[in-house]
Design a protein around this motif. Sequence first.
Motif, mmCIF file in Angstrom:
data_model
loop_
_atom_site.group_PDB
_atom_site.id
_atom_site.type_symbol
_atom_site.label_atom_id
_atom_site.label_comp_id
_atom_site.label_asym_id
_atom_site.label_seq_id
_atom_site.Cartn_x
_atom_site.Cartn_y
_atom_site.Cartn_z
ATOM 1 N N THR A 133 3.570 -3.718 -11.702
ATOM 2 C CA THR A 133 2.525 -3.663 -10.694
ATOM 3 C C THR A 133 2.253 -5.089 -10.238
ATOM 4 O O THR A 133 2.571 -6.041 -10.955
ATOM 5 C CB THR A 133 1.243 -2.994 -11.234
ATOM 6 N N GLY A 168 -0.339 -7.809 -7.548
ATOM 7 C CA GLY A 168 -1.498 -7.995 -6.686
ATOM 8 C C GLY A 168 -2.516 -8.920 -7.331
ATOM 9 O O GLY A 168 -2.442 -9.188 -8.537
ATOM 10 N N THR A 169 -3.445 -9.398 -6.543
ATOM 11 C CA THR A 169 -4.506 -10.261 -7.063
ATOM 12 C C THR A 169 -5.241 -9.557 -8.198
ATOM 13 O O THR A 169 -5.547 -8.365 -8.099
ATOM 14 C CB THR A 169 -5.504 -10.614 -5.948
ATOM 15 N N LYS A 188 -7.882 -3.932 -6.995
ATOM 16 C CA LYS A 188 -6.444 -3.660 -7.083
ATOM 17 C C LYS A 188 -6.091 -2.618 -8.139
ATOM 18 O O LYS A 188 -4.957 -2.147 -8.196
ATOM 19 C CB LYS A 188 -5.677 -4.948 -7.345
ATOM 20 N N HIS A 244 -5.623 -2.647 -11.417
ATOM 21 C CA HIS A 244 -4.709 -2.917 -12.538
ATOM 22 C C HIS A 244 -5.232 -2.282 -13.826
ATOM 23 O O HIS A 244 -4.440 -1.849 -14.677
ATOM 24 C CB HIS A 244 -4.547 -4.422 -12.749
ATOM 25 N N GLY A 303 0.723 -11.459 -10.645
ATOM 26 C CA GLY A 303 -0.454 -11.852 -9.883
ATOM 27 C C GLY A 303 -1.413 -12.683 -10.711
ATOM 28 O O GLY A 303 -1.313 -12.746 -11.941
ATOM 29 N N PHE A 327 1.068 1.368 -8.064
ATOM 30 C CA PHE A 327 0.103 0.735 -7.149
ATOM 31 C C PHE A 327 -1.169 1.566 -7.196
ATOM 32 O O PHE A 327 -1.214 2.664 -6.648
ATOM 33 C CB PHE A 327 0.720 0.732 -5.746
ATOM 34 N N SER A 344 -4.570 0.777 -6.312
ATOM 35 C CA SER A 344 -5.733 0.187 -5.648
ATOM 36 C C SER A 344 -6.847 1.213 -5.411
ATOM 37 O O SER A 344 -6.583 2.396 -5.176
ATOM 38 C CB SER A 344 -5.328 -0.422 -4.313
ATOM 39 N N GLU A 392 -7.579 -0.374 0.184
ATOM 40 C CA GLU A 392 -6.654 -1.362 0.723
ATOM 41 C C GLU A 392 -6.838 -1.471 2.230
ATOM 42 O O GLU A 392 -7.412 -0.585 2.849
ATOM 43 C CB GLU A 392 -5.196 -0.964 0.447
ATOM 44 N N GLY A 423 -1.447 -2.685 2.148
ATOM 45 C CA GLY A 423 -0.694 -2.563 0.902
ATOM 46 C C GLY A 423 0.702 -3.134 1.025
ATOM 47 O O GLY A 423 1.689 -2.444 0.772
ATOM 48 N N GLY A 439 2.272 -5.133 -0.843
ATOM 49 C CA GLY A 439 3.004 -5.122 -2.107
ATOM 50 C C GLY A 439 3.839 -3.867 -2.279
ATOM 51 O O GLY A 439 4.914 -3.895 -2.894
#
Length: 375
Positions: A181, A183-184, A189, A191, A213, A255, A257, A260, A263, A265
């Motif tokens: 995965t 992203g920030t 996001k 995670h 990230g 993914f 999130s 968004e 997206g 990513g």
Amino acid sequence: VEKIISLLSCNLPSEIQSTIILLDKEITYPYKGDLQTLPFSQAPGLFGKLVTFKKRLLSYKKILNQVRPQYVVAFSLTTGVLASLFSIPLIFTVHTIPSMSLNKGIIQRFLLKRVLGKAEKIVVVSKGIKKDLAKSYGVTKKVQVLYNPVDIEDIKIKKLNSSLDGTFIQWKKQGIPVFITAGTLREQKGHHVVLYAFAEVRKKIEAKLVILGSGEGEQELRNLVKHLSIEQDVLFLGFQENHYKYLARADVFVFASLFEGFGIGLIEAMACGLPCIATDCYSGPREILDPKFKENEIQALRKAEYGVLVPVSVRKIQDKSPISKKEQVLSKIMMQMVQDIEIKETYKKASLKRAGDFDISSYITQWEEVLSNRD
């Protein structure tokens, strides 16, 4: 957003001369054109913000007087506000859902309404944002959707780079399925949602998870990894200038999130040939994975044309309650994706096919039309 500005500046025709004004001296991506930086240091409190804004405004005015541009393209609310104070035609771009991320107070809402009103044209990165602008701000005209792009040829080259983290190499040598995965590292996001789903997967099969990230939420995520007892199975690799080499060698992209703007990513993972699982958040993933599906937000798993959509889990990162039903849905499809070779291969092919729709070449053509056909 910085990545999109980089792609745009590096690929516009040479006859279009650009000056890129940055709000931060730290440059992560390459640019083509004249680079200028506005004052970025800021004292605390309202007074500090006002002083910084005044410095930026004076610096911005000086640059405009020197360059004398035909138009200004603003990629943030701050630069939009600065540009709105001058008579130069403004093209304002929106990369996130305004009602969720640009509507945090009376002042910010007022500034956004001002910029939207002053803009000659508004470019948004998804149909969801366009819909939100109409609903939340009554903006129905002068809005154009331009999906964020990827540079397919550049990705093909970069993903071949074999300079990899040692732990990652060992996992791949052992033939262990690797989820990834990116992203920030912040709550939006999702995670932490991936971690809950992955921990459930790990109870049943051997698997690993890579997180790409950086961000202010990293320590909370590391604490959660310990709480879930999956320290040996999760690898934090931080920000990677070339993250494609990891995407191309992983097995499944996840993914999750909560919301968004688009997206990007997800598109990058698809361009690397990864089968993708994404939450049906507002907005972006559905427009990418299931563009023909028009119903309300899903409440169950949906095997879409270009990937798999799952319901959004709204868990807060501090919430340590047991795995939710929606996270169980994510966990089950994660396992299926690495165990069922047929579905995995089907979505790998679908990813590559769909990623081609977002190649930089068509994006540049669309921007040329925006810049030349101003009302």
